[in-house]
Design a protein around this motif. Structure first.
Motif, mmCIF file in Angstrom:
data_model
loop_
_atom_site.group_PDB
_atom_site.id
_atom_site.type_symbol
_atom_site.label_atom_id
_atom_site.label_comp_id
_atom_site.label_asym_id
_atom_site.label_seq_id
_atom_site.Cartn_x
_atom_site.Cartn_y
_atom_site.Cartn_z
ATOM 1 N N ILE A 95 77.556 8.137 116.723
ATOM 2 C CA ILE A 95 77.913 9.284 115.899
ATOM 3 C C ILE A 95 77.858 10.578 116.705
ATOM 4 O O ILE A 95 78.834 11.309 116.796
ATOM 5 N N ALA A 96 76.687 10.862 117.292
ATOM 6 C CA ALA A 96 76.471 12.158 117.947
ATOM 7 C C ALA A 96 77.460 12.425 119.081
ATOM 8 O O ALA A 96 77.896 13.553 119.272
ATOM 9 N N PRO A 102 80.739 17.483 120.065
ATOM 10 C CA PRO A 102 79.620 16.547 120.107
ATOM 11 C C PRO A 102 78.355 17.178 119.508
ATOM 12 O O PRO A 102 78.077 18.355 119.710
ATOM 13 N N LEU A 103 77.614 16.374 118.756
ATOM 14 C CA LEU A 103 76.502 16.844 117.945
ATOM 15 C C LEU A 103 75.212 17.014 118.746
ATOM 16 O O LEU A 103 74.749 16.088 119.404
ATOM 17 N N VAL A 138 68.380 16.795 122.354
ATOM 18 C CA VAL A 138 69.547 16.442 123.171
ATOM 19 C C VAL A 138 70.609 17.491 122.870
ATOM 20 O O VAL A 138 71.215 17.478 121.795
ATOM 21 N N ARG A 139 70.795 18.406 123.796
ATOM 22 C CA ARG A 139 71.721 19.499 123.584
ATOM 23 C C ARG A 139 73.145 19.069 123.906
ATOM 24 O O ARG A 139 73.438 18.599 125.008
ATOM 25 N N ARG A 140 73.991 19.202 122.895
ATOM 26 C CA ARG A 140 75.420 18.981 123.077
ATOM 27 C C ARG A 140 76.117 20.265 122.613
ATOM 28 O O ARG A 140 75.482 21.294 122.496
ATOM 29 N N ARG A 141 77.377 20.209 122.294
ATOM 30 C CA ARG A 141 78.125 21.454 122.057
ATOM 31 C C ARG A 141 78.085 21.993 120.635
ATOM 32 O O ARG A 141 78.588 23.081 120.370
ATOM 33 N N SER A 142 77.473 21.292 119.672
ATOM 34 C CA SER A 142 77.481 21.792 118.295
ATOM 35 C C SER A 142 76.478 22.936 118.078
ATOM 36 O O SER A 142 76.551 23.645 117.086
ATOM 37 N N ALA A 143 75.528 23.085 118.985
ATOM 38 C CA ALA A 143 74.524 24.165 118.837
ATOM 39 C C ALA A 143 74.169 24.730 120.188
ATOM 40 O O ALA A 143 74.320 24.098 121.202
#
Length: 143
Positions: A95-96, A102-103, A138-143
């Protein structure tokens, strides 16, 4: 707690959060009624007329819920992460990593949780006790 976790707003002590929430529910601030008031009355007393404030972040209990929030935000014209930053919990790769964008999520080691859960069943000399399995952002691009 890492600087990245603090930046994401991660609070490691869930029991403390619950205590604060429960204390606030039992002891409302002075001048506030303990019973719920109708929404219109609350708005009139609490702030000037106008649209309700819009959240700039959403922390969901799981990645599937965060994924649904991401879709709902987009359907309502909110830009992610410019207007609002959704964050999930679980770090489910299925999902993420597949949402757009990406979450950002909190990873929990489900295999370790399983080991710690089953271990006392096989070792009868061990007492069953509460344990905390570490998590990490886990840092992705949604935040």
């Amino acid at each position: 707690m890492s600087a990245e976790a603090a930046e994401l707003g991660y609070v490691p002590d869930q029991a403390a959060r619950q205590l604060v929430t429960h204390r606030a529910a039992r002891h409302p601030p002075p001048g506030r009624e303990s019973r719920p008031r109708p929404a219109g009355r609350r708005r009139r007393r609490g702030r000037a007329a106008g649209p309700p404030p819009r959240p700039d972040a959403v922390f969901a209990a799981s990645d599937p819920v965060a994924s649904l929030a991401l879709q709902a935000l987009r359907e309502h014209g909110r830009r992610v992460p410019d207007d609002v930053a959704p964050v999930g919990f679980d770090d489910l790769a299925s999902i993420a990593g597949t949402t757009d964008p990406p979450l950002t999520t909190v990873h929990q080691d489900v295999e370790e949780m399983g080991r710690r859960t089953v271990r006392p069943l096989f070792d009868r000399t061990r007492q069953v006790r509460s344990e905390v399995v570490p998590t990490r952002p886990v840092r992705r691009r949604s935040a």
